[in-house]
Design an enzyme around this catalytic site. Structure first.
Site, PDB file in Angstrom:
ATOM      1  CB  THR A  11      83.680   0.075  14.893  1.00  0.00           C
ATOM      2  OG1 THR A  11      84.350   0.793  13.860  1.00  0.00           O
ATOM      3  CG2 THR A  11      84.328   0.391  16.229  1.00  0.00           C
ATOM      4  CB  SER A  39      85.766   4.573  17.297  1.00  0.00           C
ATOM      5  OG  SER A  39      84.707   4.672  16.383  1.00  0.00           O
ATOM      6  NE  ARG A 111      91.174  -8.899  -1.274  1.00  0.00           N
ATOM      7  CZ  ARG A 111      89.890  -8.596  -1.363  1.00  0.00           C
ATOM      8  NH1 ARG A 111      89.314  -8.444  -2.544  1.00  0.00           N
ATOM      9  NH2 ARG A 111      89.170  -8.428  -0.277  1.00  0.00           N
ATOM     10  CB  CYS A 150      82.728 -12.264  -0.218  1.00  0.00           C
ATOM     11  SG  CYS A 150      82.053 -10.780  -0.963  1.00  0.00           S
ATOM     12  CB  SER A 179      75.658  -9.051   4.549  1.00  0.00           C
ATOM     13  OG  SER A 179      75.962 -10.278   3.938  1.00  0.00           O
ATOM     14  CG  HIS A 242      78.157 -13.722  -2.089  1.00  0.00           C
ATOM     15  ND1 HIS A 242      77.194 -12.930  -1.524  1.00  0.00           N
ATOM     16  CD2 HIS A 242      79.293 -12.949  -2.116  1.00  0.00           C
ATOM     17  CE1 HIS A 242      77.703 -11.744  -1.221  1.00  0.00           C
ATOM     18  NE2 HIS A 242      78.965 -11.727  -1.561  1.00  0.00           N
TER      19      HIS A 242
END
Lengths: 344, 344, 344, 344
Positions: A11, A39, A111, A150, A179, A242
């Site tokens: 979502t 949800s 990561r 990102c 964003s 970016h």
């Protein structure tokens, strides 16, 4: 035959992008959507506040959302794409892998774990070999694979292209779109007529992830690349894309033309989501620009430009779409590589 | 008694800021306003499209604008502030100086001429000594003094503060406000939801002007500072305030606290427009921000923050108001220094 | 077989959109591009500063631009799309029509001329009948057809849908995107953190054009619709998409549901660029929004929402893409209607 | 001697503005600051994330925040300014008044209660007479006075100025700044390159509050003004300053000049925060603009412009600073009136 996939955290902003990319995907078929217990049990159409720039796919709108729990996902699902908040990812991803699922995750947890592949398919596909180490050490049937942050993804392909010249040191200043912080991450009062010169945790991610991505896998472990990386991260009033100013000190002394050629010719892969060329190099010094160039290669290309020699190497700018190449598309591409390499 | 001053190029964006700063100034009295021949002969109120954020000063509104010609400026004017376009500045400023006027100019022409002082009063006031060289070489009665480009001014005071640690190399990425390009310099279509990663001529200005400003005047000439400076300049959707990410490689290895102290304690001057402190240092890593901090010290302070050590020196951010400290206020401050030092 | 078309004023913002829409068009084939004498003789790639969000079409990039003169356009061209500045349009369009070309023009000149059809194909296709009047009166072989102003086009289809309830009076407030003023029409200094509450000539256009578009053609002339129209036009910091708040006083007293149905069922046409539905009606009160909804129907749909009854009629919002439905797409659609109706 | 005041809800956006206005105020002295239990017990400097454009006042920074409870406020406080969320206001404001405090509140609860004065001092000061009714009915010693919503305040002074011409009907379209929704009320993803054409509850507030403010107090109750009011409310990407397009149908038929005179000459009050003139009327059709004109009268003036006749009355634009005249300054001004009128 399509691989049946689940979207964990379906979502959220990246979850929505995953659905947008997976719905028309030739290799994958969405079989399950998970979210938090608020949800679960509701049709996706109601559970998600859909904000992506194409309509909610028909086949997805009425899917009933389940809890993010291995037991709630159908057994014939082979691959899970995870865009969970990192704390949730840390808590539940291991359970999915233990239960035998292959998880391609955009979440930032794990990561930097030694036995977790952090991959950009065009840059370090061989790091998937860590899956064998991971399975052996953890006794897992599935696999956990991560894509980087990102802002890291935007820069690393260009550094990989330059590494034939010997990358020794990197200073990078980022101008990141709102964003990247999620739908509610940056308020309008913070960013209108303003810049935020700090993004919590971002500089560390760029510095450590870059060295792992550019590192060498010897069959047992990844040896980090030796370059020093220092990042300064800024949030600017753009929606997507970016932009980054990079100084790369090099062992060799290539001309700007040689740098442009190395970038423009850096090989792409023959995977559905991998663009060709991978790196689009602009001659015009005022490109790439976020609004003009973020959708190159359907949002999966990296753009570069403004290449100039410095006494120590080269200065240039690069750009990528942060929620496609930098997040959802990165996970999908890792899924394609996992399929191609036979891990699924 | 007030010094009578003229504003050359009084209708433009910087000209308007000059009038805003000079009208209430204790040492200066506006005696003449010049502009292009289109505007000459008209009352200032009509000639200028006033856009500064305070009303047009009463004493100025009805002044008749004259042409930008030494013969059109009253003889009892002692000091001219110039904000002419650089091509016009190059054409007419020498004539004013030849006619005996002292010119404090924000125009970019002649900044790098060997016998023209380029000064930030708190940084290199002794460079005014070049006026003697200039007068001798050119046979001038007046004097031509320049202030640097707005993006240069933002960074150089912080580098001057660091120079006790031995500045060896500088990489700087700028996030510049649209007002730096003048009222019509950046269109809305260019900058909404976008960044322009190139500003024509700006990197060269930052690189050459910084080395001159930080250089040493030996009584006959200025020897440039030896640091390498490499700049990458971006236009972002902010109105005022240039933010800059700086990497300074240093000979010494100061702690962030020592760097903060060196900046915070860098001396200001006892001049009307010189703020105290000159450099405001923030501990919060997300400051300075353009909208929040550009008006520090009435727009004349430099703000710094985000100071972190790197393997080679230090990384930090700095900010200044580009049309006050970076343009009109810089010229006014040079005028104050010229007055203080007896050149007027 | 494709109709060969010319684009008059091909290098401007609307000209570029025309090329973007015409290049893949099934019925039209670009045969000539004209521009001012500065550009004539140069390949289009060089003459235009291409800024549309898709690459410059291959077949167009190397076309040599000609002057905007009937003699410079090939004789086998049947249809000219004009996006000339209105003063240029007024000067040269009649010459093209006299020379036998059919001209579908977005320029604002001549829109209110008695014998010039001003059409939105889905609203008043019968007004093309004025072409006979025009030919007779002026002795022309060709034809001159206009589309209305972008802000007018956004509202008029919704009013046409409401006219069964008897539109008596309209108050409309517009929130218009910067692209409506052309690439350089609004500077960033004007619009960042600001609204401009006045757009020269815009209120008059909305008021007069709306009454003509909604008027009745009796075979000889168009009788304006009797509704009073009063517009207040604002420029806001959005890139594309004009949003409008409309109050329509009605003779009848329909429910919001009846209003929604009348809009949603208002018929579209079976033309290539006419979307189905023509008017997309939102139930969510916070839609339509410019960034989210401007590309509905490939930028050719009108969106409506927020429908509420008032004591005198209805209040609602509408939105359309100002450079597609509101300009280039409007001209192309008029061209399609001209072809369908046998005028070409 | 200064009146000792408390700020209820002192850490929020309006609370901070209240402190900014009250700290230098000649009549008031800040004696207590309250907030939610999270903040109680902490120094204000830590409890509030200060974001106003002037530094946190020295005398306020170290004040210990208390809970929002009558028992926690010193008894020698005579006046409380409330900027609580409306649900909290509804819960706790009556307790303060019962305990004898006079409360000047910006919270939206109780504004439309029959015995609660809703006042703009320059418009309807006599409505304070409702306090007698309120005390009698509720048995209160203190008093509860409200100021209206920011979008209502912007328009009502201009309507009051027009009421000599007989205001019969009002359509108003608002272009509201993001600060009106509080610091986190509008995300950057919602508003960059966008407009939100709906603000929950805002149209109802404008419609009902306007009629009460312009109504007549007969000593016992307020009779609403008879004008129909219909509002359409939009959020636009501006920081501060609500701009509104107003159509006012009038019984008389004044010229635009007569309208301008009625507005420009509408009397102000001899209170500290009441600007002179109250309504600043612009001749230039493109004014007022939010960024240029929101600080007129230190943010307490209303600006008007673009006045044009319509067949039914007049169309014009108005503007006020939404967090000063529209919120914190409105409460302070009501406090000044309460003091002047002897209620404190």
């Amino acid at each position: 035959m399509s691989t049946r996939v689940a979207v964990l955290g379906a979502t959220g902003a990246v979850g929505q992008r995953l659905i947008q990319l997976l719905d028309p995907h030739p290799d994958f078929e969405i079989a399950a959507l998970t979210a938090s217990s608020n949800s679960a049990g509701r049709p996706y159409r109601e559970a998600a506040k859909w904000r992506v720039d194409t309509p909610i796919p028909e086949g997805v709108a009425d899917v009933t959302v389940t809890e993010t729990d291995p037991g709630a996902v159908p057994e014939d699902v082979d691959l899970c794409f995870s865009s969970l908040p990192s704390s949730v990812g840390a808590a539940v991803e291991p359970g999915f892998v233990e239960a035998g699922y292959v998880v391609s995750s955009n979440s930032s947890n794990a990561r930097m774990d030694d036995d977790v592949p952090l991959t950009i398919p065009e840059v370090n596909p061989d790091h998937l070999g860590l899956i064998e180490v991971q399975r052996e050490e953890r006794g897992w049937d599935g696999a956990l694979v991560k894509n980087p942050n990102c802002s890291t993804i935007t820069m690393v392909p260009t550094l990989a292209a330059l590494d034939g010249f010997g990358v020794e040191r990197v200073n990078v200043s980022t101008l990141q779109a709102v964003s990247g912080a999620g739908y509610s991450g940056v308020t309008s009062m913070e960013i209108l007529d303003n810049v935020l010169p700090h993004i919590g945790g971002e500089t560390e991610k760029m510095e450590t992830e870059s060295r792992k991505l550019l590192g060498t896998f010897d069959g047992a472990e990844v040896h980090d690349h030796g370059a020093e990386v220092s990042a300064s991260c800024n949030r600017v009033p753009t929606l997507d894309g970016h932009l980054e100013n990079v100084w790369a000190d090099l062992a060799d002394d290539p001309t700007p033309e040689e740098v442009a050629a190395a970038m423009g010719e850096f090989p792409s892969l023959d995977l559905h989501s991998s663009p060709d060329p991978l790196i689009e190099v602009f001659e015009a010094p005022d490109r790439p620009q976020p609004r003009m160039d973020r959708m190159l290669g359907d949002g999966m290309a990296v753009a570069a430009g403004g290449i100039e020699s410095t006494p120590n190497g080269v200065q240039y700018n690069c750009l990528a779409h942060n929620t496609i190449r930098g997040a959802a598309g990165a996970s999908v591409l890792n899924g394609e590589l996992l399929l191609e390499e036979g891990y699924i």
